[in-house]
Scaffold this active site. Structure first.
Site, PDB file in Angstrom:
ATOM      1  N   GLN A 532       0.830  -1.201   0.000  1.00 34.60           N
ATOM      2  CA  GLN A 532       0.000   0.000   0.000  1.00 34.60           C
ATOM      3  C   GLN A 532       0.867   1.254   0.000  1.00 34.60           C
ATOM      4  O   GLN A 532       1.938   1.301   0.610  1.00 34.60           O
ATOM      5  CB  GLN A 532      -0.914  -0.009   1.231  1.00 34.60           C
ATOM      6  CG  GLN A 532      -1.954   1.093   1.225  1.00 34.60           C
ATOM      7  CD  GLN A 532      -2.944   0.936   2.371  1.00 34.60           C
ATOM      8  OE1 GLN A 532      -3.084  -0.142   2.941  1.00 34.60           O
ATOM      9  NE2 GLN A 532      -3.638   2.012   2.722  1.00 34.60           N
ATOM     10  N   SER A 620       4.479  -6.446   2.039  1.00 30.50           N
ATOM     11  CA  SER A 620       3.276  -6.274   2.849  1.00 30.50           C
ATOM     12  C   SER A 620       2.063  -6.858   2.118  1.00 30.50           C
ATOM     13  O   SER A 620       1.974  -8.065   1.926  1.00 30.50           O
ATOM     14  CB  SER A 620       3.083  -4.796   3.182  1.00 30.50           C
ATOM     15  OG  SER A 620       2.056  -4.639   4.134  1.00 30.50           O
ATOM     16  N   LEU A 621       1.119  -6.010   1.687  1.00 28.96           N
ATOM     17  CA  LEU A 621      -0.038  -6.529   0.956  1.00 28.96           C
ATOM     18  C   LEU A 621       0.404  -7.359  -0.249  1.00 28.96           C
ATOM     19  O   LEU A 621      -0.239  -8.346  -0.606  1.00 28.96           O
ATOM     20  CB  LEU A 621      -0.926  -5.372   0.482  1.00 28.96           C
ATOM     21  CG  LEU A 621      -2.023  -5.824  -0.486  1.00 28.96           C
ATOM     22  CD1 LEU A 621      -3.146  -6.506   0.247  1.00 28.96           C
ATOM     23  CD2 LEU A 621      -2.509  -4.702  -1.350  1.00 28.96           C
ATOM     24  N   ARG A 645      -8.849  -7.655   5.648  1.00 26.95           N
ATOM     25  CA  ARG A 645      -7.588  -7.070   6.144  1.00 26.95           C
ATOM     26  C   ARG A 645      -7.633  -5.551   6.041  1.00 26.95           C
ATOM     27  O   ARG A 645      -7.267  -4.828   6.979  1.00 26.95           O
ATOM     28  CB  ARG A 645      -6.423  -7.642   5.324  1.00 26.95           C
ATOM     29  CG  ARG A 645      -5.031  -7.228   5.784  1.00 26.95           C
ATOM     30  CD  ARG A 645      -4.005  -7.921   4.876  1.00 26.95           C
ATOM     31  NE  ARG A 645      -2.630  -7.805   5.314  1.00 26.95           N
ATOM     32  CZ  ARG A 645      -1.769  -6.868   4.909  1.00 26.95           C
ATOM     33  NH1 ARG A 645      -2.180  -5.942   4.052  1.00 26.95           N
ATOM     34  NH2 ARG A 645      -0.529  -6.843   5.360  1.00 26.95           N
ATOM     35  N   HIS A 719       2.196  -2.043  10.270  1.00 26.25           N
ATOM     36  CA  HIS A 719       3.275  -2.880  10.812  1.00 26.25           C
ATOM     37  C   HIS A 719       3.834  -2.295  12.118  1.00 26.25           C
ATOM     38  O   HIS A 719       5.043  -2.285  12.350  1.00 26.25           O
ATOM     39  CB  HIS A 719       4.396  -3.050   9.772  1.00 26.25           C
ATOM     40  CG  HIS A 719       3.935  -3.751   8.528  1.00 26.25           C
ATOM     41  ND1 HIS A 719       3.814  -5.116   8.442  1.00 26.25           N
ATOM     42  CD2 HIS A 719       3.519  -3.256   7.335  1.00 26.25           C
ATOM     43  CE1 HIS A 719       3.357  -5.443   7.238  1.00 26.25           C
ATOM     44  NE2 HIS A 719       3.168  -4.327   6.541  1.00 26.25           N
ATOM     45  N   GLN A 769       1.621 -11.389   9.879  1.00 29.92           N
ATOM     46  CA  GLN A 769       2.330 -10.738   8.772  1.00 29.92           C
ATOM     47  C   GLN A 769       1.927  -9.268   8.649  1.00 29.92           C
ATOM     48  O   GLN A 769       2.723  -8.430   8.217  1.00 29.92           O
ATOM     49  CB  GLN A 769       2.027 -11.503   7.472  1.00 29.92           C
ATOM     50  CG  GLN A 769       2.796 -11.021   6.256  1.00 29.92           C
ATOM     51  CD  GLN A 769       1.942 -10.121   5.355  1.00 29.92           C
ATOM     52  OE1 GLN A 769       0.801  -9.786   5.669  1.00 29.92           O
ATOM     53  NE2 GLN A 769       2.536  -9.726   4.232  1.00 29.92           N
TER      54      GLN A 769
END
Length: 1017
Positions: A532, A620-621, A645, A719, A769
């Protein structure tokens, strides 16, 4: 090209015909078919008159019909060593080269077509072997090692099988020898094989080299050679012909296949016939009216057309006192029976232009006639003044002595071609104008990808320049056809360039300054998926309009996503945000599903172009996209979980993120309960994430220390500990679906190493994650350690991941960006095509784009980087003089071709790849350069290799097969080493590692029986 799987119904209404889809030639005065045709229409005679030598005998005629550059050959292109090229019959070299050129003209790469390709051909007497090669060899080598090499390169039996081996052809390889009619008989036999479905494409032709090329001949009264060096076919003063040199090859296919495949059809062979005079003549060398009449009848019966429909006949026409009247009498009998008016059918002979090319003469006459039928012009037959009195004045034939238009009348243009061999083998072929080509639709101005490749950098530069000229002069609207031909009808060589253009002018300019890449082999691709922050409204909008495969997958994801978000994702992707308006994709709830959709559709688009990733790495994504593509999640489950998510993250309080230039240890000194490390993207490229207050404090402290830091535009502190409350609910959601072990390896963000099956199938891994730091730098290092030659494709907006990866790996890594970022201008489609071109130039096996309705068009072929490979004939000025030593021009280091990279790994592999490394030739047939007795085995064995292969620069670790050698050379090297060192080397052990060093080791071992003894260097 159709496969040999099913023969069409024999009762079909239309008989199958044969299309001439490619042609190539080198003849006196012309190096290619275009130059040959230009000379023909201008009435140029290419028989040269030289100054006679001072000691010329009586009757000497200083006329030659020579092909230029017969001494030169691109041995490396065809995978031959310099020595092999020097020993080989140059007629076979010429034929091999023109077979390749004919395939290029036909738009055929044998490596990439379905079905079988056959080859038929023949040559004239091999004077090179007698005059040049054999006198240069001493008796020991002639009786010892050379017979096999001489046989394979010089015996006529091996002409076509040599072509089949070097070009990778798997159809019949048939050598034809019928004297002067050889090459036209080869065409007839190839056409028959196509109709019998023995192959799906056929090469046919012949080659002839008259040596020495710079010497005339001595006229003998009543002989076949002209007394003055002019061939006057059918003229009253006809008294003989002039023999010369040349080569010609045509590529043939069944017409139905050619039309279905979008081939360029030069002309159509309606029928052909071959026979022999038998005993119906006065002597073995005499022609026969009866035999020629019969072959004409047979040919027109096979063609199923009347001779009355023929608008031109290309005669054998040698200009001899006996041959011309016999030929015309046979034609008169067959055509006269149709009631044709006197002088109504034009006739001619190409031998008046270029001389009699012996075994190649028939196919050259055919090529002339194919071009005449195609272009609608009848070239002049030269040196005709008045009718031969030994021919019928009421003959239906009249010599075409000037250039005439040949318009289409009530039907298509048709012609006949004759060729007759000494000994009585006659051939006649009936040609017809090709069916009208489909109308070329005007180009729509869309961007197109044009690709060009070559075996060496210099050849690539030359090829791109020649292609630029061809593009500039091509008919309007042909750019899609040019792109199609380059992408799908040409060999993919290791040195490559690709350009994007919408117009011919733009294409030509881009080609002239195209940047070259070197693709050493099939390179694996790795997909990178960004996270993102890269998304924006309207991303890939143009791709949705222009790339159906991409749009299909976006539609699929959008339909699955709508129940979970309540929006139509396509609306957010198809139109950019209005100037000054807020971008709805800033919202995490929409950003993550939208980014996943684009990444997933891009991956499927690349797979539809044949690019199947060897590894995956997401950020990430992006790891979710990688996992879905790897099969961990079904698409339906992945879409739902990505939506969940994004919703769960979006519900968390807002925070801040800060990009800093610190090491991981330095950054940890700043962290605490409210601030953590979110991502480790590259060396000293980290992201801190946490509450607004914690980020502000870190930002102030770093500014005081002079450390670069930059706030990221983001909605949340991803995160970080601020996401802890979402972990358990999300783990419960993931646990509702079935997880599978990955089918494609991908790197974990959490560990920075390859994900394990246990991790991939653990719901808590996927929940955690979202919270754990993204160890992207570690992931890049891990991926490149496993696949150092991988081409990294960033499948998402922008190029941030590529920049991080380059910082990890160093400046030599150049990832490929596939979608323009929010701040990049330009066309989405152009950006994606550029990425496709970059991947192709770097060696990724890409299925290049196809354009509906595009057809093959003629384009310049691969430039031949010819070098002199020639053993000079020994000339003795006086009978008592000692023979002069054989010499050969050395190739200078500056001229040597660059080391080949698409090398074969076995002698039987396809060799049109440049298997010979950058080499410098040594003098041909020179005595073996034995090193001194004090020299070590490596030096002495290197000398053997240099002489046998004809390569001056050979290192101790050079591989025999990579140098262009084969198993025969291996046997010869072992045999020489055995004699030199008086040992018995095991051939099998040498073939396991065929290098100089290995042979030296085996030699020492055989001499000492002590494997531990070192080899002297």
């Amino acid at each position: 090209m159709s496969e040999l799987v099913e023969r069409p119904d024999a009762e079909a209404d239309e008989p199958e015909r044969i299309a001439v889809v490619g042609l190539a030639c080198r003849v006196p005065g012309a190096d290619d078919a275009d130059g040959f045709w230009d000379n023909l229409v201008r009435g140029v005679e290419s028989v040269e008159r030289l100054d006679p030598p001072a000691d010329a005998p009586d009757g000497y005629v200083p006329a030659v019909a020579r092909v230029k550059g017969a001494e030169d050959f691109d041995a490396a292109f065809f995978g031959m060593t310099p020595r092999e090229a020097e020993l080989a019959d140059p007629q076979q070299r010429l034929f091999l080269e023109q077979c390749w050129t004919a395939l290029e003209d036909a738009g055929c790469d044998p490596q990439r077509v379905r079905g079988r390709i056959g080859v038929w051909g023949g040559t004239s007497f091999n004077a090179y072997l007698v005059l040049n090669v054999l006198p240069s060899l001493d008796q020991e080598r002639l009786l010892g090692e050379y017979p096999a090499a001489l046989l394979h390169g010089n015996d006529k039996d091996y002409l076509t099988s040599r072509v089949a081996h070097r070009l990778g052809l798997t159809g019949p390889a048939v050598t034809v020898q019928t004297a002067c009619s050889t090459s036209l008989v080869a065409v007839a036999e190839a056409a028959r094989a196509l109709l019998d479905y023995q192959c799906d494409m056929a090469l046919a032709g012949g080659a002839s080299l008259k040596l020495p090329q710079d010497r005339g001949y001595v006229y003998e009264t009543g002989g076949i050679q002209s007394p003055d060096g002019y061939c006057r076919a059918f003229d009253a003063d006809a008294a003989g012909t002039v023999f010369g040199s040349g080569v010609g090859v045509v590529a043939l296919k069944r017409l139905s296949d050619a039309l279905a495949d979008g081939d360029r059809v030069h002309a159509v062979i309606l029928g052909a016939a071959v026979n022999n005079d038998g005993a119906r003549k006065t002597g073995y060398t005499a022609p026969s009216v009866d035999g020629q009449v019969q072959v004409l009848h047979d040919a027109y019966f096979a063609a199923d057309v009347s001779p009355a429909t023929i608008g031109y006949v290309e005669a054998h026409g040698t200009g001899t006192a006996v041959g011309d009247p016999v030929e015309l009498a046979a034609l008169d009998e067959v055509f006269g029976a149709e009631g044709l008016a006197p002088g109504s059918v034009p006739i001619g002979s190409v031998k008046t232009n270029i001389g009699h090319l012996n075994a190649a003469s028939g196919v050259i006459g055919l090529i002339k006639t194919v071009l005449a039928v195609r272009e609608g012009q009848l070239p002049p037959s030269l040196h005709y003044r008045r009718r031969n009195p030994r021919t019928d004045e009421k003959s239906p034939f009249a010599v075409n002595d000037r250039l005439r238009p040949w318009p289409t009348g009530d039907g298509p243009r048709r012609a006949g071609v004759s060729s007759f061999g000494v000994g009585g083998t006659n051939a006649h072929v009936v040609l017809e104008q090709a069916p009208p080509a489909p109308t070329v639709a005007p180009a729509d101005g869309r961007d197109l990808l044009l690709t060009v490749s070559a075996r060496t950098p210099d050849a690539l530069t030359a090829s791109a320049g020649r292609l630029a000229e061809a593009v500039e002069t091509a008919p309007a609207g042909r750019l899609p056809d040019i792109a199609h031909t380059l992408a799908h009808r040409r060999r993919r060589f290791p040195h490559r360039a690709a350009v994007i253009a919408a117009t011919p002018a733009e294409a030509a300019a881009a080609l002239r300054k195209a940047a070259a890449e070197h693709a050493p082999g099939d390179a694996p691709a790795a997909f990178l998926f960004p996270g993102q922050g890269t998304q924006y409204q309207g991303m890939t909008a143009e791709l949705l309009r222009t790339e159906p495969e991409f749009a299909r997958h976006i539609d699929e994801v959008a339909a699955l996503l709508a129940p979970h978000t309540g929006i139509d994702l396509r609306g957010l992707l198809s139109e950019p945000a209005a100037p000054g308006a807020d971008d709805p994709l800033v919202d995490t709830r929409l950003a993550q599903p939208a980014l996943f959709a684009v990444e997933y559709a891009l991956a499927r688009w690349w797979q539809s172009h044949g690019v199947h990733p060897a590894a995956l790495l997401g950020h990430s994504l992006g790891e979710w996209t990688a996992a879905c593509l790897a099969g961990v999640f079904t698409l339906e489950d992945a879409v739902r979980l990505v939506a969940v998510r994004g919703r769960l993250m979006g519900e968390r309080p807002r925070g801040a993120m800060l990009a800093v230039e610190l090491t991981e240890d330095e950054a940890r000194a700043l962290t605490g309960p409210e601030l953590g490390i979110a991502a480790l993207n590259a060396p000293q490229r980290l992201v801190l994430s946490g509450t607004e207050a914690a980020v502000a404090r870190a930002e102030s402290e770093l500014a005081a220390r002079g450390v670069a830091a930059k706030r990221l535009v983001t909605s949340h502190a991803f995160h970080s500990a601020m996401l802890d409350p979402m972990v358990e609910p999300f783990a419960a959601e993931v646990a509702r679906v079935t997880l599978h072990a990955p089918r494609i390896p991908f790197v974990s963000n959490v560990s920075g190493t390859w994900i394990t099956d246990a991790e991939a199938t653990d719901p808590r891994y996927w929940a955690g994650q979202a919270r754990a730091a993204v160890r992207f730098a570690d992931g890049v290092a891990e991926l490149l350690a496993a696949a150092p030659d991988a081409v990294l494709l960033e499948l998402g907006p922008g190029r941030a991941l590529g920049r991080f990866a380059a910082q990890v790996a160093g400046a030599g890594l150049r990832p490929v960006s596939t979608v323009r970022g929010a701040r990049q201008n330009g066309s989405d489609r152009r950006h994606l095509l550029q990425a496709l071109g970059q991947a192709w130039t770097r060696g990724v096996d890409v299925d290049l784009p196809r354009t509906d309705g595009a057809r093959a068009v003629p384009l310049p072929g691969h430039p031949m980087e010819r070098r002199r490979h020639w053993i000079d004939a020994r000339r003795t000025p006086a009978r008592t003089a000692a023979p002069a030593p054989a010499t050969s021009t050395e190739t200078s280091p500056a001229q040597a071709p660059e080391t080949a990279t698409d090398a074969v790994t076995a002698p039987a592999a396809d060799a049109v790849t440049g298997t010979v490394s950058g080499v410098r030739a040594v003098p041909a047939a020179a005595p073996a350069p034995e090193a001194s007795a004090e020299a070590g085995p490596v030096e002495r064995i290197t000398a053997i290799w240099r002489e046998l292969l004809g390569i001056a620069d050979i290192g101790p670790d050079d591989d025999l097969f990579m140098l262009g050698g084969d198993s025969l050379n291996a046997s010869q090297l072992v045999s020489r080493a055995n004699r030199l060192f008086r040992v018995e080397l095991p051939l099998e052990d040498f073939l396991d590692e065929p290098t100089v060093r290995r042979m030296a080791e085996l030699t020492v071992r055989a001499q000492t029986d002590d494997p531990a003894e070192a080899v002297e260097q």
